[in-house]
Design a protein around this motif. Structure first.
Motif, PDB file in Angstrom:
ATOM      1  N   ALA A   1       0.824  -1.214   0.000  1.00 23.15           N
ATOM      2  CA  ALA A   1       0.000   0.000   0.000  1.00 23.15           C
ATOM      3  C   ALA A   1       0.857   1.262   0.000  1.00 23.15           C
ATOM      4  CB  ALA A   1      -0.926   0.005   1.212  1.00 23.15           C
ATOM      5  N   TYR A   2       2.144   1.119   0.355  1.00 23.88           N
ATOM      6  CA  TYR A   2       3.048   2.273   0.410  1.00 23.88           C
ATOM      7  C   TYR A   2       4.136   2.195  -0.667  1.00 23.88           C
ATOM      8  CZ  TYR A   2       0.771   2.652   4.952  1.00 23.88           C
ATOM      9  OH  TYR A   2      -0.163   2.750   5.939  1.00 23.88           O
ATOM     10  N   PHE A   3       3.949   1.323  -1.648  1.00 21.97           N
ATOM     11  CA  PHE A   3       4.935   1.135  -2.714  1.00 21.97           C
ATOM     12  C   PHE A   3       5.278   2.452  -3.412  1.00 21.97           C
ATOM     13  CE2 PHE A   3       5.846   0.631  -7.211  1.00 21.97           C
ATOM     14  CZ  PHE A   3       6.859  -0.312  -7.233  1.00 21.97           C
ATOM     15  N   GLY A   4       4.252   3.221  -3.759  1.00 23.00           N
ATOM     16  CA  GLY A   4       4.452   4.455  -4.515  1.00 23.00           C
ATOM     17  C   GLY A   4       5.277   5.486  -3.781  1.00 23.00           C
ATOM     18  N   ILE A   5       5.133   5.533  -2.458  1.00 23.34           N
ATOM     19  CA  ILE A   5       5.885   6.512  -1.671  1.00 23.34           C
ATOM     20  C   ILE A   5       7.379   6.253  -1.787  1.00 23.34           C
ATOM     21  CG2 ILE A   5       6.358   7.354   0.660  1.00 23.34           C
ATOM     22  CD1 ILE A   5       3.462   6.754   1.376  1.00 23.34           C
ATOM     23  N   PHE A   6       7.778   5.012  -1.569  1.00 20.74           N
ATOM     24  CA  PHE A   6       9.204   4.689  -1.574  1.00 20.74           C
ATOM     25  C   PHE A   6       9.774   4.647  -2.992  1.00 20.74           C
ATOM     26  CE2 PHE A   6       7.665   3.042   2.485  1.00 20.74           C
ATOM     27  CZ  PHE A   6       8.567   3.655   3.339  1.00 20.74           C
ATOM     28  N   GLU A   7       8.925   4.296  -3.976  1.00 19.63           N
ATOM     29  CA  GLU A   7       9.389   4.294  -5.363  1.00 19.63           C
ATOM     30  C   GLU A   7       9.792   5.696  -5.800  1.00 19.63           C
ATOM     31  OE1 GLU A   7       8.265   4.235  -9.890  1.00 19.63           O
ATOM     32  OE2 GLU A   7       7.279   5.296  -8.250  1.00 19.63           O
ATOM     33  N   ARG A   8       9.136   6.698  -5.241  1.00 21.42           N
ATOM     34  CA  ARG A   8       9.435   8.076  -5.611  1.00 21.42           C
ATOM     35  C   ARG A   8      10.803   8.528  -5.107  1.00 21.42           C
ATOM     36  NH1 ARG A   8       4.391   7.335  -6.547  1.00 21.42           N
ATOM     37  NH2 ARG A   8       3.129   8.765  -7.786  1.00 21.42           N
ATOM     38  N   PHE A   9      11.284   7.930  -4.025  1.00 18.84           N
ATOM     39  CA  PHE A   9      12.648   8.224  -3.583  1.00 18.84           C
ATOM     40  C   PHE A   9      13.629   7.862  -4.688  1.00 18.84           C
ATOM     41  CE2 PHE A   9      10.792   8.181   0.676  1.00 18.84           C
ATOM     42  CZ  PHE A   9      11.500   9.197   1.301  1.00 18.84           C
ATOM     43  N   SER A  10      13.422   6.708  -5.307  1.00 13.09           N
ATOM     44  CA  SER A  10      14.332   6.230  -6.347  1.00 13.09           C
ATOM     45  C   SER A  10      14.245   7.075  -7.610  1.00 13.09           C
ATOM     46  CB  SER A  10      14.024   4.766  -6.694  1.00 13.09           C
ATOM     47  OG  SER A  10      14.267   3.931  -5.583  1.00 13.09           O
ATOM     48  N   VAL A  11      13.019   7.377  -8.060  1.00 11.87           N
ATOM     49  CA  VAL A  11      12.879   8.078  -9.333  1.00 11.87           C
ATOM     50  C   VAL A  11      13.343   9.532  -9.253  1.00 11.87           C
ATOM     51  CG1 VAL A  11      11.000   6.578 -10.088  1.00 11.87           C
ATOM     52  CG2 VAL A  11      10.456   8.696  -8.896  1.00 11.87           C
ATOM     53  N   PHE A  12      13.254  10.132  -8.054  1.00 15.45           N
ATOM     54  CA  PHE A  12      13.700  11.511  -7.926  1.00 15.45           C
ATOM     55  C   PHE A  12      15.206  11.624  -7.663  1.00 15.45           C
ATOM     56  CE2 PHE A  12       9.252  12.796  -7.524  1.00 15.45           C
ATOM     57  CZ  PHE A  12       9.275  14.002  -8.202  1.00 15.45           C
ATOM     58  N   ALA A  13      15.845  10.500  -7.341  1.00 10.83           N
ATOM     59  CA  ALA A  13      17.282  10.535  -7.061  1.00 10.83           C
ATOM     60  C   ALA A  13      18.078  11.012  -8.272  1.00 10.83           C
ATOM     61  CB  ALA A  13      17.765   9.149  -6.625  1.00 10.83           C
ATOM     62  N   ALA A  14      17.809  10.423  -9.436  1.00 11.13           N
ATOM     63  CA  ALA A  14      18.557  10.775 -10.646  1.00 11.13           C
ATOM     64  C   ALA A  14      18.226  12.182 -11.121  1.00 11.13           C
ATOM     65  CB  ALA A  14      18.269   9.769 -11.755  1.00 11.13           C
ATOM     66  N   THR A  15      16.930  12.529 -11.112  1.00  9.96           N
ATOM     67  CA  THR A  15      16.525  13.863 -11.562  1.00  9.96           C
ATOM     68  C   THR A  15      17.084  14.939 -10.636  1.00  9.96           C
ATOM     69  OG1 THR A  15      14.457  12.868 -12.341  1.00  9.96           O
ATOM     70  CG2 THR A  15      14.551  15.251 -12.263  1.00  9.96           C
ATOM     71  N   GLY A  16      17.061  14.661  -9.353  1.00  8.70           N
ATOM     72  CA  GLY A  16      17.614  15.620  -8.392  1.00  8.70           C
ATOM     73  C   GLY A  16      19.107  15.785  -8.549  1.00  8.70           C
ATOM     74  N   PHE A  17      19.818  14.685  -8.819  1.00 10.73           N
ATOM     75  CA  PHE A  17      21.269  14.776  -8.985  1.00 10.73           C
ATOM     76  C   PHE A  17      21.629  15.504 -10.278  1.00 10.73           C
ATOM     77  CE2 PHE A  17      25.585  13.037  -9.785  1.00 10.73           C
ATOM     78  CZ  PHE A  17      26.187  13.491  -8.610  1.00 10.73           C
ATOM     79  N   THR A  18      20.795  15.359 -11.296  1.00 11.34           N
ATOM     80  CA  THR A  18      21.008  16.112 -12.533  1.00 11.34           C
ATOM     81  C   THR A  18      20.925  17.611 -12.254  1.00 11.34           C
ATOM     82  OG1 THR A  18      20.118  14.352 -13.940  1.00 11.34           O
ATOM     83  CG2 THR A  18      20.118  16.578 -14.841  1.00 11.34           C
ATOM     84  N   ALA A  19      19.906  18.008 -11.486  1.00 12.53           N
ATOM     85  CA  ALA A  19      19.774  19.425 -11.118  1.00 12.53           C
ATOM     86  C   ALA A  19      20.981  19.885 -10.312  1.00 12.53           C
ATOM     87  CB  ALA A  19      18.486  19.632 -10.321  1.00 12.53           C
ATOM     88  N   PHE A  20      21.467  19.025  -9.436  1.00 14.89           N
ATOM     89  CA  PHE A  20      22.654  19.338  -8.635  1.00 14.89           C
ATOM     90  C   PHE A  20      23.866  19.573  -9.531  1.00 14.89           C
ATOM     91  CE2 PHE A  20      26.473  17.525  -6.537  1.00 14.89           C
ATOM     92  CZ  PHE A  20      26.641  18.475  -5.529  1.00 14.89           C
ATOM     93  N   LEU A  21      24.088  18.682 -10.509  1.00 16.83           N
ATOM     94  CA  LEU A  21      25.212  18.860 -11.429  1.00 16.83           C
ATOM     95  C   LEU A  21      25.036  20.124 -12.269  1.00 16.83           C
ATOM     96  CD1 LEU A  21      25.872  15.219 -12.731  1.00 16.83           C
ATOM     97  CD2 LEU A  21      27.253  16.541 -11.107  1.00 16.83           C
ATOM     98  N   GLY A  22      23.786  20.424 -12.620  1.00 13.10           N
ATOM     99  CA  GLY A  22      23.521  21.651 -13.365  1.00 13.10           C
ATOM    100  C   GLY A  22      23.906  22.888 -12.581  1.00 13.10           C
ATOM    101  N   LEU A  23      23.604  22.886 -11.294  1.00 13.33           N
ATOM    102  CA  LEU A  23      23.988  24.019 -10.442  1.00 13.33           C
ATOM    103  C   LEU A  23      25.503  24.083 -10.270  1.00 13.33           C
ATOM    104  CD1 LEU A  23      21.178  23.828  -7.720  1.00 13.33           C
ATOM    105  CD2 LEU A  23      21.434  25.535  -9.536  1.00 13.33           C
ATOM    106  N   CYS A  24      26.142  22.913 -10.224  1.00 16.52           N
ATOM    107  CA  CYS A  24      27.612  22.883 -10.157  1.00 16.52           C
ATOM    108  C   CYS A  24      28.209  23.477 -11.426  1.00 16.52           C
ATOM    109  CB  CYS A  24      28.115  21.451  -9.965  1.00 16.52           C
ATOM    110  SG  CYS A  24      27.735  20.742  -8.348  1.00 16.52           S
ATOM    111  N   LEU A  25      27.602  23.167 -12.574  1.00 20.06           N
ATOM    112  CA  LEU A  25      28.062  23.753 -13.833  1.00 20.06           C
ATOM    113  C   LEU A  25      27.864  25.260 -13.826  1.00 20.06           C
ATOM    114  CD1 LEU A  25      29.029  23.570 -16.770  1.00 20.06           C
ATOM    115  CD2 LEU A  25      26.674  23.042 -17.440  1.00 20.06           C
ATOM    116  N   TRP A  26      26.735  25.700 -13.329  1.00 21.65           N
ATOM    117  CA  TRP A  26      26.454  27.135 -13.212  1.00 21.65           C
ATOM    118  C   TRP A  26      27.535  27.817 -12.378  1.00 21.65           C
ATOM    119  CZ3 TRP A  26      23.545  31.022 -14.984  1.00 21.65           C
ATOM    120  CH2 TRP A  26      23.384  32.165 -14.208  1.00 21.65           C
ATOM    121  N   GLY A  27      27.984  27.137 -11.331  1.00 26.82           N
ATOM    122  CA  GLY A  27      29.013  27.707 -10.458  1.00 26.82           C
ATOM    123  C   GLY A  27      30.424  27.428 -10.914  1.00 26.82           C
ATOM    124  N   GLY A  28      30.597  26.673 -11.989  1.00 26.53           N
ATOM    125  CA  GLY A  28      31.938  26.428 -12.527  1.00 26.53           C
ATOM    126  C   GLY A  28      32.685  25.281 -11.902  1.00 26.53           C
TER     127      GLY A  28
END
Length: 224
Positions: free
Chosen positions: A190-217
């Motif tokens: 019944a809580y599958f979707g909650i924990f699955e979202r941790f996994s799917v947002f990990a890659a997208t969030g890290f992409t944003a992190f690398l993008g900000l690192c690129l912005w900062g050089g």
């Protein structure tokens, strides 16, 4: 050739390349909007129980809205990460560069693989495209994700503090990635979707992190 003109041109190119990093943030916002608002077009969708991929399944009533909201996400991700790969050439240390290259490869596999083999129905209907989605594309994405994040962690923690922030970012992303399957196994379906979202947002969030690192050089710790 005018040296000053060449120097100015190089500076301008670098500045434009840095700005491309903001596409990583746009990618995260686009994906988040798709995850939050697509269920509005899917009567009976239970986000706590169901996977995010159900929203974009071929016969999903929310597929059209998902495609609209998610349209910028994969494109912005790939452009951002390719810009990161160009920028870090000759910078950072080898493990960090290799890790980022692997992460970029994972994003290409994810973008192409899930587009070619979307789920035919919610869950796994057992068709060829479902088998490819679940048993081929997903394992490749997971293996490349883990390999890339671990390599970045090694490079960051061995950099004598200069790029520790990259290692910390990779550690958070990897922890989120593992929190998904651990939670799915430890808690009721019944809580599958909650924990699955941790996994799917990990890659997208890290992409944003690398993008900000690129912005900062991708500056080393203490570098102005």
């Amino acid at each position: 050739m005018n040296t000053d003109s060449y120097s100015t041109s190089r500076t301008t190119d670098r500045t434009l390349l840095n700005k491309i990093g903001l596409l990583g943030v746009i990618s995260l916002l686009s994906y988040t909007a798709a995850v939050i608002f697509s269920p509005l077009a899917y009567p009976g969708y239970n986000w706590m129980r169901q996977a995010v991929s159900d929203l974009s399944a071929e016969n999903s009533p929310s597929k059209l809205l998902w495609n609209i909201l998610d349209a910028p996400s994969s494109k912005c991700t790939l452009v951002c990460l390719m810009a990161v790969c160009v920028f870090i050439k000759g910078r950072l240390n080898k493990p960090l560069r290799v890790g980022i290259y692997l992460f970029t490869a994972m994003s290409w596999v994810s973008s192409i693989g899930y587009t070619m083999f979307p789920l035919s129905d919610s869950g796994n209907a057992g068709k060829f495209q479902d088998v490819m989605h679940v048993y081929v594309v997903t394992p490749l994405v997971v293996m490349l994700s883990i390999a890339s994040l671990v390599t970045i962690m090694v490079g960051g923690y061995r950099s004598k503090g200069k790029y520790r922030y990259l290692a910390v970012g990779a550690t958070v992303a990897l922890a989120m990635m593992f929190a998904g399957p651990v939670g799915m196994g430890a808690f009721p379906k019944a809580y599958f979707g909650i924990f699955e979202r941790f996994s799917v947002f990990a890659a997208t969030g890290f992409t944003a992190f690398l993008g900000l690192c690129l912005w900062g050089g991708f500056k080393a710790h203490g570098e102005k």
